[in-house]
Design a protein around this motif. Structure first.
Motif, PDB file in Angstrom:
ATOM      1  N   ARG A   1      43.706  36.130  39.997  1.00  0.00           N
ATOM      2  CA  ARG A   1      44.222  37.393  39.671  1.00  0.00           C
ATOM      3  C   ARG A   1      45.146  38.347  40.582  1.00  0.00           C
ATOM      4  O   ARG A   1      45.003  38.092  42.299  1.00  0.00           O
ATOM      5  CB  ARG A   1      42.773  37.758  40.648  1.00  0.00           C
ATOM      6  CG  ARG A   1      42.625  39.657  39.898  1.00  0.00           C
ATOM      7  CD  ARG A   1      41.784  41.036  39.918  1.00  0.00           C
ATOM      8  NE  ARG A   1      41.689  42.100  40.182  1.00  0.00           N
ATOM      9  CZ  ARG A   1      42.587  43.131  40.578  1.00  0.00           C
ATOM     10  NH1 ARG A   1      42.430  42.391  42.267  1.00  0.00           N
ATOM     11  NH2 ARG A   1      42.097  43.976  40.899  1.00  0.00           N
TER      12      ARG A   1
ATOM     13  N   GLU B   1      46.984  44.735  38.817  1.00  0.00           N
ATOM     14  CA  GLU B   1      46.211  45.888  37.942  1.00  0.00           C
ATOM     15  C   GLU B   1      47.070  46.277  37.391  1.00  0.00           C
ATOM     16  O   GLU B   1      47.968  46.439  37.695  1.00  0.00           O
ATOM     17  CB  GLU B   1      44.959  46.239  38.228  1.00  0.00           C
ATOM     18  CG  GLU B   1      45.520  47.582  39.540  1.00  0.00           C
ATOM     19  CD  GLU B   1      44.260  48.385  39.603  1.00  0.00           C
ATOM     20  OE1 GLU B   1      43.118  48.167  40.033  1.00  0.00           O
ATOM     21  OE2 GLU B   1      44.299  49.422  40.277  1.00  0.00           O
TER      22      GLU B   1
ATOM     23  N   GLU C   1      42.807  44.038  34.907  1.00  0.00           N
ATOM     24  CA  GLU C   1      43.223  43.030  35.784  1.00  0.00           C
ATOM     25  C   GLU C   1      44.477  42.289  35.273  1.00  0.00           C
ATOM     26  O   GLU C   1      44.332  41.854  34.170  1.00  0.00           O
ATOM     27  CB  GLU C   1      42.153  42.147  36.183  1.00  0.00           C
ATOM     28  CG  GLU C   1      40.845  42.786  37.485  1.00  0.00           C
ATOM     29  CD  GLU C   1      40.094  41.575  37.126  1.00  0.00           C
ATOM     30  OE1 GLU C   1      40.296  40.682  36.936  1.00  0.00           O
ATOM     31  OE2 GLU C   1      38.830  41.823  38.020  1.00  0.00           O
TER      32      GLU C   1
ATOM     33  N   HIS D   1      46.742  38.855  35.961  1.00  0.00           N
ATOM     34  CA  HIS D   1      46.546  37.615  36.459  1.00  0.00           C
ATOM     35  C   HIS D   1      48.096  36.569  36.035  1.00  0.00           C
ATOM     36  O   HIS D   1      48.653  37.147  35.693  1.00  0.00           O
ATOM     37  CB  HIS D   1      45.361  36.552  35.616  1.00  0.00           C
ATOM     38  CG  HIS D   1      44.148  37.199  35.628  1.00  0.00           C
ATOM     39  ND1 HIS D   1      43.381  36.472  36.982  1.00  0.00           N
ATOM     40  CD2 HIS D   1      43.543  38.804  35.197  1.00  0.00           C
ATOM     41  CE1 HIS D   1      41.734  37.275  36.583  1.00  0.00           C
ATOM     42  NE2 HIS D   1      42.335  38.415  36.160  1.00  0.00           N
TER      43      HIS D   1
END
Length: 394
Positions: free
Chosen positions: A342, A345, A359, A361
Motif C-alpha cells: 500500500r 490513496e 487504497e 497499491h
C-alpha cells in the motif's frame, strides 16, 4: 501527505467516461440554504454533499439520538428489557415534563414508566422527560449517563462530539458535528433495525394525551422515516434525517436554518436530490492501474499504482463533470517497494466534497538501485522535489 498530478491512465479514463476533468467547480451542484450539510449514501458510504461537516455546534434535541443509542445498546446487551420500569423523579418531571413547557410525554411525577414507553416518548415526541427518566433510571443521574453517552460515542466512532446531558439542553461543553450525527444515524439504522422503526411511528399516546410524531418529514411522501430535529440559540434549526426510495437510502444532517418551513423545504429537496440525482458508475476493474508515483533510490523512477478491488462511485447525473480524482501519497516513495504494497490513496471528489477514498497499491516491484542511482535520485529530489507540492490536478 502531498497532492500529485493525476496519472495519464486516470485522466484518460475520466475524460472518456465523464467528460473533461474538473479541479472542483465553484458552482454548487444544488443550491441550498443549509449552512451545515453532510449527506451520504447509506449502502456505499459515498458522501454526496458536505459543507462545514466538521464544524461543532450545540445539538439541541439531536443529542437525544445518542440517548437512544445508549438505550438500544443496553437492550441488546440484556442490561434492561422493554418491561423494565423507571421512576419519574421530581427533577425529571419539573425539568422535562409538563411544567417545562418543552417537548414532553407528560409522564406523571412519582410514577413508573416502562422502557418501551419511554423509548416511544423519546423517538416519537422527542420528550425531555423520557430522556431524563431513562438517564436517572440507568445511571442515577444525568451527569453519569452523559459519561456513558461519551463512552459509547467513542466506541462507535464519533470523533468530534461531546455530550453533557441526555436532552440536549444548553451546556457550554456540549457539541456535535454534522459528520458525526450522520454517522450516528447510519449506525442506529444498521445496528438496531427493530428499534429504528420507532422513529417513524406516526403517533404515541401517554397519560391520555395523544401526540403525533414531531418529525415534519414523515407525511411528505418522500420515503422519510427518521430521525430528529434540533434547535440551538445562535446556531439555528437543524435536522438529522433519512429517506429511502426502495432501492437506495440516504442519511443527512443539515443545520443553520432560520425557520421551520425553511428546514422542511430544504431537507426535502436535498433528500430527494440525494436519492434521484446520482447513478452508480464503474470506474476501475480489480487490479487496474490508475496512475503512477515517483520513486526515490530505486531501479525505476516511476511506479504504476493500482486499485485492488473494483471501484464504483455514485456520479451526479446532471453534473458528471463535477466528478474528479486525486492521487495522494508521501513523496517520494523510497525503494525498495514490493508489488502489492500500500503506497497511497485515490481520493474521489464531487466538486469540493471528498466522497470516497480508495487504497492504492504498487503494481510492480521496484528494487533498491545502485549507489549511483541512489545518489542521482538524492540530487534530483533536492532540485525538483519542492515543486511537487504544487503539482496536482483532478
Amino acid at each position: 501527505m502531498q497532492l500529485y498530478r493525476i496519472g495519464a491512465v486516470v485522466t484518460a479514463f475520466f475524460i472518456a467516461s465523464f467528460g473533461a476533468i474538473s479541479a472542483g467547480s465553484a458552482a454548487d451542484l444544488i443550491e441550498t440554504k443549509a449552512k451545515r450539510i453532510h449527506l451520504l449514501d447509506a449502502d456505499t458510504g459515498f458522501v454526496l454533499l458536505s459543507r462545514e461537516a466538521d464544524t461543532p455546534f450545540p445539538p439541541g434535541s439531536l443529542a437525544k439520538l445518542m440517548t437512544a443509542e445508549v438505550m438500544f445498546h443496553a437492550l441488546g446487551k440484556g442490561q434492561v428489557t422493554p418491561e423494565t420500569e423507571y421512576f419519574v423523579s421530581e427533577h425529571a418531571w419539573r425539568t422535562g415534563g409538563a411544567p417545562s413547557r418543552a417537548a414532553t410525554m407528560f409522564a406523571k411525577v412519582k410514577s413508573t414508566v416502562s422502557v418501551a414507553d419511554l423509548l416511544q416518548g423519546l423517538t416519537v415526541q422527542m420528550a425531555n422527560d423520557a430522556a431524563i427518566v431513562m438517564a436517572e433510571g440507568m445511571r442515577g443521574s444525568e451527569e453519569s449517563f452523559a459519561q456513558l453517552m461519551n463512552e459509547r460515542a467513542k466506541e462507535i466512532g464519533l470523533k468530534d462530539s461531546h455530550f453533557a446531558n441526555p436532552t440536549g439542553f444548553p451546556d457550554d461543553t456540549q457539541k456535535v458535528t454534522a459528520r458525526d450525527m450522520t454517522a450516528l444515524a447510519t449506525h442506529l439504522w444498521r445496528t438496531y433495525p427493530e428499534q429504528y422503526a420507532l422513529f417513524s411511528q406516526p403517533a404515541f399516546e401517554w397519560n391520555k394525551i395523544f401526540q403525533r410524531n414531531k418529525n415534519p418529514l414523515l407525511n411528505l411522501n418522500i420515503g422519510a422515516d427518521g430521525l430528529m430535529t434540533g434547535l440551538a440559540e445562535g446556531h439555528g434549526l437543524s435536522i438529522v434525517a433519512s429517506a429511502s426510495n426502495g432501492s437506495r437510502r440516504v442519511f443527512a444532517t443539515l443545520g443553520g436554518f432560520e425557520t421551520d418551513q425553511e428546514r422542511v423545504e430544504e431537507t426535502r429537496k436535498l433528500l430527494q436530490w440525494g436519492l434521484d440525482g446520482f447513478a452508480m458508475k464503474d470506474l476501475f476493474a480489480s487490479k487496474e492501474v490508475v496512475g503512477e508515483a515517483t520513486v526515490y533510490g530505486g531501479t525505476a523512477s516511476m511506479l504504476p499504482l493500482r486499485v485492488e478491488e473494483k471501484v464504483s462511485v455514485l456520479a451526479p447525473v446532471a453534473n458528471p463533470e463535477a466528478l474528479h480524482a486525486r492521487i495522494v501519497y508521501e513523496r517520494p516513495l523510497p525503494a525498495p517497494i514490493r508489488e502489492g504494497d500500500r503506497v497511497g490513496e485515490l481520493q474521489i471528489w464531487v466538486n469540493d466534497t471528498l466522497s470516497r477514498k480508495v487504497e492504492l497499491h504498487a503494481a510492480e516491484t521496484v528494487e533498491s538501485g545502485t549507489l549511483r542511482q541512489r545518489a542521482f535520485g538524492a540530487v534530483a529530489e533536492l532540485l525538483v522535489g519542492w515543486l511537487r507540492q504544487f503539482s496536482w490536478a483532478g
